[in-house]
Each structure stands twice: as C-alpha cells, then as structure tokens.
Design a protein around this motif. Structure first.
Motif, short mmCIF file in Angstrom:
data_model
loop_
_atom_site.label_atom_id
_atom_site.label_comp_id
_atom_site.label_asym_id
_atom_site.label_seq_id
_atom_site.Cartn_x
_atom_site.Cartn_y
_atom_site.Cartn_z
N ILE A 134 -7.74 11.36 -2.28
CA ILE A 134 -7.00 10.23 -2.87
C ILE A 134 -6.86 9.08 -1.87
CG2 ILE A 134 -5.75 11.73 -4.48
CD1 ILE A 134 -3.26 11.39 -2.66
N GLY A 135 -7.46 9.23 -0.69
CA GLY A 135 -7.46 8.12 0.27
C GLY A 135 -6.46 8.22 1.39
N THR A 136 -5.88 9.40 1.62
CA THR A 136 -4.83 9.55 2.63
C THR A 136 -5.33 9.22 4.04
OG1 THR A 136 -3.87 11.31 1.27
CG2 THR A 136 -3.08 11.12 3.53
N LEU A 137 -6.39 9.91 4.46
CA LEU A 137 -6.98 9.63 5.77
C LEU A 137 -7.72 8.29 5.75
CD1 LEU A 137 -7.79 10.44 8.66
CD2 LEU A 137 -9.68 11.78 7.68
N THR A 138 -8.30 7.97 4.63
CA THR A 138 -9.08 6.74 4.49
C THR A 138 -8.26 5.50 4.83
OG1 THR A 138 -9.97 7.88 2.54
CG2 THR A 138 -10.87 5.70 3.03
N GLN A 139 -7.03 5.45 4.34
CA GLN A 139 -6.14 4.32 4.64
C GLN A 139 -5.94 4.17 6.14
OE1 GLN A 139 -2.48 5.04 2.54
NE2 GLN A 139 -3.19 4.12 0.63
N CYS A 140 -5.73 5.30 6.82
CA CYS A 140 -5.50 5.29 8.27
C CYS A 140 -6.75 4.83 9.01
CB CYS A 140 -5.09 6.68 8.74
SG CYS A 140 -3.57 7.31 8.00
N LEU A 141 -7.90 5.30 8.56
CA LEU A 141 -9.16 4.91 9.18
C LEU A 141 -9.41 3.41 9.02
CD1 LEU A 141 -11.42 7.88 8.01
CD2 LEU A 141 -10.60 7.48 10.33
N SER A 169 4.65 10.76 -2.28
CA SER A 169 3.69 9.74 -2.71
C SER A 169 2.43 10.37 -3.26
CB SER A 169 3.34 8.82 -1.54
OG SER A 169 4.48 8.14 -1.07
N THR A 170 1.96 11.42 -2.60
CA THR A 170 0.76 12.14 -3.08
C THR A 170 1.02 12.73 -4.46
OG1 THR A 170 -0.03 12.64 -0.86
CG2 THR A 170 -0.78 14.09 -2.63
N ILE A 171 2.16 13.37 -4.61
CA ILE A 171 2.51 13.99 -5.90
C ILE A 171 2.60 12.92 -6.99
CG2 ILE A 171 4.34 15.20 -7.15
CD1 ILE A 171 4.98 16.62 -4.45
N GLU A 172 3.18 11.78 -6.67
CA GLU A 172 3.34 10.71 -7.64
C GLU A 172 1.98 10.13 -8.06
OE1 GLU A 172 4.31 7.61 -10.14
OE2 GLU A 172 5.34 9.49 -9.65
N VAL A 173 1.09 9.91 -7.12
CA VAL A 173 -0.24 9.38 -7.44
C VAL A 173 -1.00 10.35 -8.34
CG1 VAL A 173 -2.52 8.86 -6.47
CG2 VAL A 173 -0.48 7.90 -5.42
N LEU A 174 -0.97 11.63 -8.01
CA LEU A 174 -1.66 12.63 -8.82
C LEU A 174 -1.05 12.71 -10.22
CD1 LEU A 174 -2.04 15.49 -6.17
CD2 LEU A 174 -3.81 13.91 -6.95
N MET A 198 0.84 -1.19 0.00
CA MET A 198 0.00 0.00 0.00
C MET A 198 0.89 1.25 0.00
SD MET A 198 -2.78 1.30 2.86
CE MET A 198 -3.69 -0.25 2.82
N THR A 199 0.62 2.17 -0.92
CA THR A 199 1.37 3.42 -0.99
C THR A 199 1.11 4.27 0.24
OG1 THR A 199 1.16 3.42 -3.41
CG2 THR A 199 1.79 5.49 -2.37
N ASP A 200 2.17 4.77 0.88
CA ASP A 200 2.02 5.60 2.07
C ASP A 200 1.74 7.04 1.62
OD1 ASP A 200 2.14 6.96 4.42
OD2 ASP A 200 4.09 6.18 5.06
N LEU A 201 0.46 7.40 1.65
CA LEU A 201 0.06 8.71 1.14
C LEU A 201 0.35 9.85 2.12
CD1 LEU A 201 -3.33 7.65 -0.48
CD2 LEU A 201 -1.17 8.12 -1.63
N GLY A 202 0.79 9.51 3.33
CA GLY A 202 1.17 10.55 4.29
C GLY A 202 2.47 11.23 3.94
N ILE A 203 3.16 10.71 2.92
CA ILE A 203 4.42 11.29 2.46
C ILE A 203 4.13 12.18 1.24
CG2 ILE A 203 6.70 10.79 1.52
CD1 ILE A 203 6.54 8.08 2.96
#
Length: 290
Positions: A58-65, A9-14, A1-6
């Motif tokens: 993009i699911g950043t908080l969602t992954q944590c939840l 990673s967010t920039i790469e996904v977008l 799973m991509t760590d979107l808190g970094i």
C-alpha cells in the motif's frame, strides 16, 4: 500524505478500499516506524539514488523511500493495490509505479529506461514465498544493482549469511556470497505486520561485489557442483557428486580431485568454502553438465 507507519492508518486505508489480503501474494504490510527507519539506514538512500522497490503493497516503505531518494521505481504484482498506491503516493512525483510480476518484468530494460542505465539500489519487503528467485534473479542477471536491502524470512536471511560448517550453510549461502556481501541488520518480530506472518523476519543488506571473490574457469559448472553437494547433505561429497543425475562424474573422480586439494574422501560439502568449490570445479574440468 497519510502516515502509513501507523497501524490505524494501514487498517483505515485497507478498509476504505475494501481490500482483501491475498495469501497467494504473501501480503504482510509493515506497520512499524522503527523497522522502516532501520531499512532506510541500512539501504543508505540519498537524493542521488534511484531505488527499485519490489512489492510496495500500500506504499508504506515507498513513501519513506520517496522522501530520501531522487527516484523510486515500484513494481507491484497485485492489480487491486494499484488504486491504493495511486492514492497513498499521490504526493510523491518522483515515483514510477509499474504493475507486473517482477519475475517476468524485463528488469534490465526497465532500469535502463527509468534510470538511464546508472546503478540502482533495491529496497523491499519481499513476499517470502519467492524471495530466493527474486534475489538470485537480480544477482545473476547482472543488472546494475549496487545493493539489495530487503525484509525476508529470518531463516532465509540466516542461510544467506551462513558460513561453512554451520547448519544454515548451503547452496543459497554460496550463491549469494559469490555475488554479494550479506549482513543481517535487524530482526523483526511478527507483530510488526498486518496480518502477522507465522514466522520471524529479518532485514538483510546484500552489498554487490565489484568482482566475485573467487574465480572459477566455468561458473555454471561450479554452481552445478554446489547444488549436487547440498542435495544430499548427509552423504560424503564424493558420493553426492557421483550420484548427481546432472553430472557425469564418478565417485572415484571426485575422490581424486579432493585428494589433490588435501581433503579427506569422507569430507562433506557443508565444510567447503566458496574458494574450495571453485578449485574443485577447476580440477573436474572434464565433467559434463547435462
């Protein structure tokens, strides 16, 4: 799973999805792990919980939840984010993803279907331009929500928590505090988001009251009085109510009611407590709401 808190990673996904930020949806993606942890701690999510997230992005908080909760229901308005969410949340089988406008979704039916009618917790990084309609919609509809932990504009959070006599106190303060106990748990600077918002942010938790802290004979009438009181903040309360287009109450009637409460005719609405507005509403039982 991509760590979107970094941030990278967010920039790469977008970039990979060639996603264009939509200003009309108020999209600012959280990129700070410390803030994510503060939201999770404030929301007090456990494996027993069903969580409603509004605007997963993009699911950043969602992954944590998903790692904390038994089930997550994520409602996203932007169709272009759905393919991204399907990718970033692929390893989270306890998530139900719904594409739709939360202001148009039948939240009561959705929660009944997905949680069996049991109480849920709300956690979200809300679009700032529709924060108030979303929050008040959840509170006023009386859907089974135990608490609401949200990222909002700092000024809005301060208004929700404000008390009588302060500059931030107003109709929103009273409405929120009638239904819930607000507590600001963290201040969040603009550099915690991509793109950076123009304003500061805050995480606030609203813990739902089992019963309202005051009793008014007519709740609708009480809130009509509150709105009228703050529509013209610089006027006395008697003048504000007497001039309100939606109320058939005279300045004299308002002044008489205030006198019965032991308040000056020159008092302004910004100093009255929720309890006093309830009492004023009951004294003005003859007022017709148009």
């Amino acid at each position: 799973m991509t760590d979107l808190g970094i941030p990278a990673s967010t920039i790469e996904v977008l970039r990979r999805h060639q996603f264009t930020i939509q200003k009309k949806y108020g999209q600012n993606f959280l990129i700070d792990k410390n803030v994510l942890e503060k939201i999770l701690r404030a929301a007090e999510i456990t494996r027993e919980d069903c969580v409603l997230e509004i605007g997963p992005g993009i699911g950043t908080l969602t992954q944590c939840l998903a790692r904390k909760a038994g089930k997550v229901i994520a409602v996203e308005i932007d169709r272009n984010l759905i393919p991204i969410l399907e990718e970033t949340l692929a390893d989270c089988p306890n998530i139900t993803l719904v594409q739709g406008d939360i202001l148009k979704v039948d939240v009561a039916e959705l929660l009944h279907r997905e949680s069996g009618g049991r109480s849920v917790k709300v956690a979200a990084n809300l679009p700032y331009y529709i924060t108030t309609p979303i929050v008040m919609g959840l509170l006023e509809s009386r859907v089974p929500v135990e608490s609401i932990t949200i990222m909002v504009q700092k000024e809005v959070a301060e208004r929700m928590q404000a008390g009588p006599g302060t500059k931030d106190y107003g109709a929103l303060s009273l409405a929120v505090q009638y239904y819930a106990r607000p507590e600001i748990v963290a201040a969040v600077p603009p550099n915690c988001f991509i793109p950076r918002p123009a304003v500061g942010s805050a995480v606030i938790r609203l813990t739902r009251h089992e019963n309202p802290p005051v009793q008014a004979a007519d709740e609708r009438k009480m809130f009509a009085l509150i709105r009228a009181a703050f529509n013209q903040r610089r006027k006395t309360l008697a003048n504000s109510l007497g001039n309100a287009p939606g109320l058939s109450v005279s300045k004299e009637q308002a002044a008489q009611a205030l006198e019965k409460m032991g308040l000056s005719q020159g008092v302004r609405g910004e100093v009255l407590t929720l309890k006093e507005f309830a009492e004023l509403s009951d004294l003005l039982q003859g007022v017709k709401i148009l």
